[in-house]
Design an enzyme around this catalytic site. Structure first.
Site, PDB file in Angstrom:
ATOM      1  N   GLY A  79       5.080   3.356   2.881  1.00 46.52           N
ATOM      2  CA  GLY A  79       4.214   2.326   3.356  1.00 46.52           C
ATOM      3  C   GLY A  79       5.014   0.882   3.400  1.00 46.52           C
ATOM      4  O   GLY A  79       5.084   0.253   4.629  1.00 46.52           O
ATOM      5  N   THR A 120      20.904   9.389   5.135  1.00 45.89           N
ATOM      6  CA  THR A 120      20.596  11.086   5.265  1.00 45.89           C
ATOM      7  C   THR A 120      19.011  11.519   5.152  1.00 45.89           C
ATOM      8  O   THR A 120      18.375  10.848   4.144  1.00 45.89           O
ATOM      9  CB  THR A 120      21.317  11.655   4.079  1.00 45.89           C
ATOM     10  N   CYS A 170      -1.505  -8.483 -11.731  1.00 47.31           N
ATOM     11  CA  CYS A 170      -0.677  -9.194 -12.618  1.00 47.31           C
ATOM     12  C   CYS A 170       0.609  -9.997 -11.695  1.00 47.31           C
ATOM     13  O   CYS A 170       1.406  -9.073 -11.257  1.00 47.31           O
ATOM     14  CB  CYS A 170      -0.082  -8.163 -13.608  1.00 47.31           C
TER      15      CYS A 170
HETATM   16  N1  PLP Z   1      -0.135  -1.033   2.761  1.00 46.38           N
HETATM   17  C1  PLP Z   1      -1.474  -0.581   2.076  1.00 46.38           C
HETATM   18  C2  PLP Z   1      -2.606  -0.943   2.845  1.00 46.38           C
HETATM   19  C3  PLP Z   1      -1.171  -0.007   1.072  1.00 46.38           C
HETATM   20  O1  PLP Z   1      -2.432   0.275   0.221  1.00 46.38           O
HETATM   21  C4  PLP Z   1      -0.025   0.508   0.236  1.00 46.38           C
HETATM   22  C5  PLP Z   1       0.043   0.736  -0.996  1.00 46.38           C
HETATM   23  O2  PLP Z   1      -0.842   0.434  -2.018  1.00 46.38           O
HETATM   24  C6  PLP Z   1       0.941   0.154   0.881  1.00 46.38           C
HETATM   25  C7  PLP Z   1       0.912  -0.671   2.298  1.00 46.38           C
HETATM   26  C8  PLP Z   1       2.316   0.428   0.346  1.00 46.38           C
HETATM   27  O3  PLP Z   1       2.701   1.833   0.604  1.00 46.38           O
HETATM   28  P1  PLP Z   1       3.927   2.463  -0.063  1.00 46.38           P
HETATM   29  O4  PLP Z   1       3.127   2.592  -1.869  1.00 46.38           O
HETATM   30  O5  PLP Z   1       4.197   3.901   0.193  1.00 46.38           O
HETATM   31  O6  PLP Z   1       5.235   1.690  -0.358  1.00 46.38           O
END
Ligand code: PLP
Length: 385
Positions: free
Chosen positions: A71, A235, A327
């Protein structure tokens, strides 16, 4: 001691069916998906099947889905990639976004890109009228999350898309917490870019995807071998891509039933907490919210408890939760989402989040309430209140 996991917003366990689907691609089907020989072609077919599965579920075409490392990378690619291709036009986002959106926006702002961070209301969502005032011909991208990971509030994306497109800008949404949990259709919602992540939906960590509507001008973050049609070189991680697709497929298949089950558990916990601790505040929209998240603040003026201490004490009872603090540089900072929603620092620090998932049952709710009562009574005694 039986442990109870109530932190599914942080991550979820890997579904054994997903593991089984991935296994062959860690061993016998090991080819490089970009190689032209049979080993490579076999891997490529699995990769493209995975892409097609994800595209089908979110209402996209396979050529509009690009695998990333998760994400965070999908959000960074959307924001920095669009800004880089947009020739100085700006970004509008909200103060309650995940750090994976806020940080790249802040980074761009520091290097001269105009960025607006819209305030949110007490429920954690933006007022569409404030977006209407903020967007214009100089806006390249609006980035508003589909649902908030701390309080669960779902954004009014259809109206946000309408306002964004009327101003000639693109809409990105972080759907990391909603993919596989609530229905998602990029065409119906009018979304141009969408981020998702496998480990939030019982898939593996380290893989996600960015949907990019066909014809969108976007620059890659990385330069290299041209994989993922140049938008994400490197890759291809075939086993993880297969796992991401299988996780989304399985989660979507059981979405309706599982959402209803989790909503019942969440509501039961909410009612039990309200009865046991009448002074608590519940954070997030009362209706427009994800079914599995319950975010609770204790009244800091009556019970000066730190969410962090509560989490530590609940952990000793075998119950995994998260507090409303994070934190940062060695000290506990109150959640930026709760502060943006207008909660004061003391209340934000006296906050805990429960997030339900497949392993949870009514018995878990009963155990949690019992432990919470015991832990809070001990903390109250300790503080002399
Ligand atoms: N966006 C949201 C709303 C999330 O809750 C998170 C993870 O906590 C992320 C992005 C980041 O995703 P990833 O842990 O796959 O990098």
């Amino acid at each position: 001691m039986r442990r109870i996991y109530l932190d599914h917003t942080a991550t979820t366990p890997l579904d054994p069916r997903v593991l089984r689907a991935m296994e062959p691609y860690f061993s016998e089907v090991f080819g490089n998906a970009s190689s032209v020989h049979a080993f490579g072609r076999e891997a490529k077919q699995a990769l493209e099947r995975a892409r097609g599965t994800i595209a089908g579920i979110i209402g996209a075409e396979p050529g509009e889905v690009f695998f990333t490392s998760g994400g965070t990378e999908a959000d960074n690619l959307a924001i920095r990639g669009i800004a880089s291709a947009a020739g100085g036009r700006g970004i509008v986002t909200s103060q309650a976004e995940h750090h994976a959106v806020l940080e790249p926006c802040e980074y761009l702002a520091e290097s001269g890109t105009p960025v607006r961070f819209l305030p949110v209301n007490i429920h954690g969502s933006i007022d569409p009228e404030s977006l209407r005032e903020a967007v214009g011909p100089s806006t390249a991208l609006v980035s508003i999350m589909h649902a908030n990971n701390e309080v669960g509030t779902i954004s009014p994306l259809a109206v946000i898309a309408e306002i964004t497109h009327a101003a000639g800008a693109l809409l990105h949404t972080d759907a990391v917490q909603t993919a596989g949990r609530i229905p998602l259709d990029v065409r119906a919602l009018g979304i141009d870019l969408l981020s998702l992540s496998a480990h939030k939906m019982y898939g593996p960590k380290g893989i996600g995807a960015l949907y990019i509507r066909r014809g969108t001008a976007i620059d890659p973050l990385l330069r290299g071998g041209g994989q993922e049609r140049g938008r994400r070189p490197g890759t291809e991680n075939v086993p993880l891509a297969v796992g991401c697709a299988e996780a989304l497929r399985l989660a979507s298949e059981q979405m309706e039933e599982e959402s209803a089950r989790l909503r019942d558990l969440r509501d039961l916990l909410e009612n039990r907490i309200r009865a046991a601790f009448p002074e608590v505040l519940f954070n997030g929209h009362p209706r427009e919210r994800l079914p599995h998240i319950l975010n609770v603040s204790f009244d800091a003026s009556r019970l000066p408890l730190e969410g962090e201490m509560l989490v530590a004490n609940m952990d000793l009872e075998g119950i995994a939760l998260t507090s409303g603090s994070a934190c940062t540089s060695g000290s506990m900072q109150p959640s930026h989402v709760l502060l943006a929603m207008g909660r004061d620092t003391g209340t934000a620090k006296a906050t805990i989040r429960f997030s339900f998932g497949r392993s949870n049952s009514v018995e878990d709710v009963e155990s949690v309430v019992k432990s919470l009562e015991g832990v809070i009574a001990r903390m109250r005694k300790g503080s002399g209140r």
